[in-house]
Design a protein around this motif. Structure first.
Motif, mmCIF file in Angstrom:
data_model
loop_
_atom_site.group_PDB
_atom_site.id
_atom_site.type_symbol
_atom_site.label_atom_id
_atom_site.label_comp_id
_atom_site.label_asym_id
_atom_site.label_seq_id
_atom_site.Cartn_x
_atom_site.Cartn_y
_atom_site.Cartn_z
ATOM 1 N N ASN A 65 0.804 -1.229 0.000
ATOM 2 C CA ASN A 65 0.000 0.000 0.000
ATOM 3 C C ASN A 65 0.835 1.276 0.000
ATOM 4 O O ASN A 65 0.292 2.370 0.144
ATOM 5 C CB ASN A 65 -0.956 -0.003 1.200
ATOM 6 N N LEU A 66 2.129 1.138 -0.163
ATOM 7 C CA LEU A 66 3.000 2.317 -0.185
ATOM 8 C C LEU A 66 2.652 3.181 -1.409
ATOM 9 O O LEU A 66 2.556 2.669 -2.528
ATOM 10 C CB LEU A 66 4.451 1.842 -0.286
ATOM 11 N N GLN A 67 2.431 4.444 -1.168
ATOM 12 C CA GLN A 67 2.025 5.330 -2.276
ATOM 13 C C GLN A 67 3.095 6.388 -2.520
ATOM 14 O O GLN A 67 2.826 7.562 -2.393
ATOM 15 C CB GLN A 67 0.703 6.040 -1.930
ATOM 16 N N GLU A 68 4.308 6.001 -2.812
ATOM 17 C CA GLU A 68 5.360 6.990 -3.076
ATOM 18 C C GLU A 68 5.818 6.858 -4.502
ATOM 19 O O GLU A 68 5.748 5.786 -5.083
ATOM 20 C CB GLU A 68 6.576 6.742 -2.167
ATOM 21 N N GLY A 69 6.342 7.951 -5.064
ATOM 22 C CA GLY A 69 6.911 7.913 -6.405
ATOM 23 C C GLY A 69 5.866 8.169 -7.470
ATOM 24 O O GLY A 69 4.668 8.327 -7.190
ATOM 25 N N LYS A 70 6.340 8.200 -8.709
ATOM 26 C CA LYS A 70 5.480 8.575 -9.839
ATOM 27 C C LYS A 70 6.015 7.875 -11.084
ATOM 28 O O LYS A 70 7.233 7.771 -11.269
ATOM 29 C CB LYS A 70 5.618 10.102 -9.992
ATOM 30 N N ASN A 71 5.088 7.398 -11.917
ATOM 31 C CA ASN A 71 5.523 6.787 -13.187
ATOM 32 C C ASN A 71 6.391 7.768 -13.968
ATOM 33 O O ASN A 71 6.137 8.979 -13.934
ATOM 34 C CB ASN A 71 4.304 6.512 -14.076
#
Ligand code: DON
Length: 358
Positions: A65-71
């Motif tokens: 469920n980690l929501q870090e970073g961006k495509n």
């Protein structure tokens, strides 16, 4: 007194101007990609004796469920890839597969391909051909830095950053573009243990937006590292980066390196075992670009990332591991993949530098 106060004020103003100029120069020469590092998971004690599957499952649950970073979005097709893809695969040198999560979704291999193209050049020529043409040293710069080329006129760098990688592609022998391409994709497929194909949407998208890589190829040609057809080399490099892979494919490629160049599932000797340490050395030095030191500090493992969201890592003589998760940090490395691999490898005692004293 007034003179002294004015002089002091002038000195302070002068220092302020120098500081402003220094900040300005730093900003101008700063790499195009900002430097905020992902901190890989902190090392767990080596060799806890945790079963492989449990280590893989634990990391999946921990980071799901980690929501870090961006495509990545500088290649437009990559921005459209589902950021929730998260697959983990670990393959031991005796061919056992441990996996979880999304193992069917494919991403483009991107820079992970650089490892295998370099390995092919070592196989066809020699490790020295790589050493002599672009070097095996870290640049400390982002993967597409032109400053890094200019610093030593295309020498003193490595085949994991774009200039060295496009040059390596230019060194693959073949009478025609088709011959070179078929050899390359066949070579990758042997490591992956199945015939790989190209994601045409990604290939088209990157071909339409790769002017910077074309410039890099021309510079490497100008400095004599690419001997002929620099734009063809850039085009083949772009196609190789568009090869489509899932987490298991990547883990099998990594496991083949962990097993002295022999695919532990198909049994095929893909490359000469004596060249494998040279490949791993370059991965350790520059596989995660300007964050390679942080990665090695956290894991001790030669690794390689790609902006498609994959990372492979090799625990020599033990296992290869791969994670696919598209959101990246500022250096261009998958956030979840870094954390999950560090967690799993450290739980399993994968760090080759972690030795119990006798
Ligand atoms: O040349 C490029 O920019 C891409 N085809 C590959 C870059 C990449 O994967 C960098 N990796 N982390």
């Amino acid at each position: 007194m007034r003179y002294r106060m004015t002089a002091a004020r002038n000195i302070i103003r002068g220092l302020a101007v120098i500081a402003t100029l220094a900040i300005g120069v730093a900003a101008i020469s700063a790499p195009a990609v900002a430097k905020t590092a992902t901190k890989p998971a902190t090392a767990a004690p080596a060799a806890t004796g945790l079963p492989y599957q449990q280590a893989v499952d634990n990391a999946y649950a921990k980071f799901k469920n980690l929501q870090e970073g961006k495509n990545a979005d500088y290649i437009p097709a990559l921005a459209k890839v589902d950021p929730n893809i998260f697959g983990i695969a670990l393959i031991t040198v005796d061919g056992k597969v441990y996996s979880t999560g999304d193992l069917t979704s494919e991403v483009s291999i991107q820079s992970i391909s650089k490892v295998f193209t370099m390995a092919l050049v070592m196989e066809e020529q020699s490790p020295d051909a790589i050493f002599n043409n672009m070097g095996v040293d870290a640049t400390g710069q982002p993967f597409n830095s032109i400053v890094a080329v200019e610093q030593y006129k295309g020498s003193e760098m490595n085949a994991m950053v774009n200039p060295g990688a496009i040059t390596a592609t230019s060194m693959v022998s073949g009478a025609s573009r088709d011959e070179i391409w078929n050899k390359l994709i066949g070579w990758y497929s042997d490591f992956a243990g199945r015939p790989l194909s190209v994601n045409q949407e990604v290939f088209k998208s990157e071909s339409e937006t790769n002017q910077r890589n074309q410039a890099i190829a021309m510079l490497m040609y100008a400095y004599g590292h690419i001997k002929d057809k620099p734009l063809q080399a850039c085009d083949i490099y772009t196609e190789q980066c568009s090869a489509s892979v899932n987490a298991k494919d990547l883990a099998e490629m990594a496991a083949t390196l962990a097993n002295g160049g022999k695919n532990p599932i198909t049994g095929k000797q893909c490359m000469k075992s004596e060249n494998v340490p040279k490949v791993l050395a370059v991965m350790a030095t520059a596989g995660l670009y300007d964050d390679s030191g942080k990665w090695l500090f956290a894991t001790g493992l030669p690794g390689k990332s790609g902006v498609g969201g994959g990372i492979i890592a090799v625990s020599p003589g033990k296992f290869g591991i791969a994670v696919v998760s598209p959101p990246l940090d500022a250096a261009g490395n998958s956030v979840k993949a870094q954390k999950a691999i560090a967690e799993i490898s450290n739980a399993l005692g994968g760090n080759p530098y972690a030795v119990k004293p006798r």
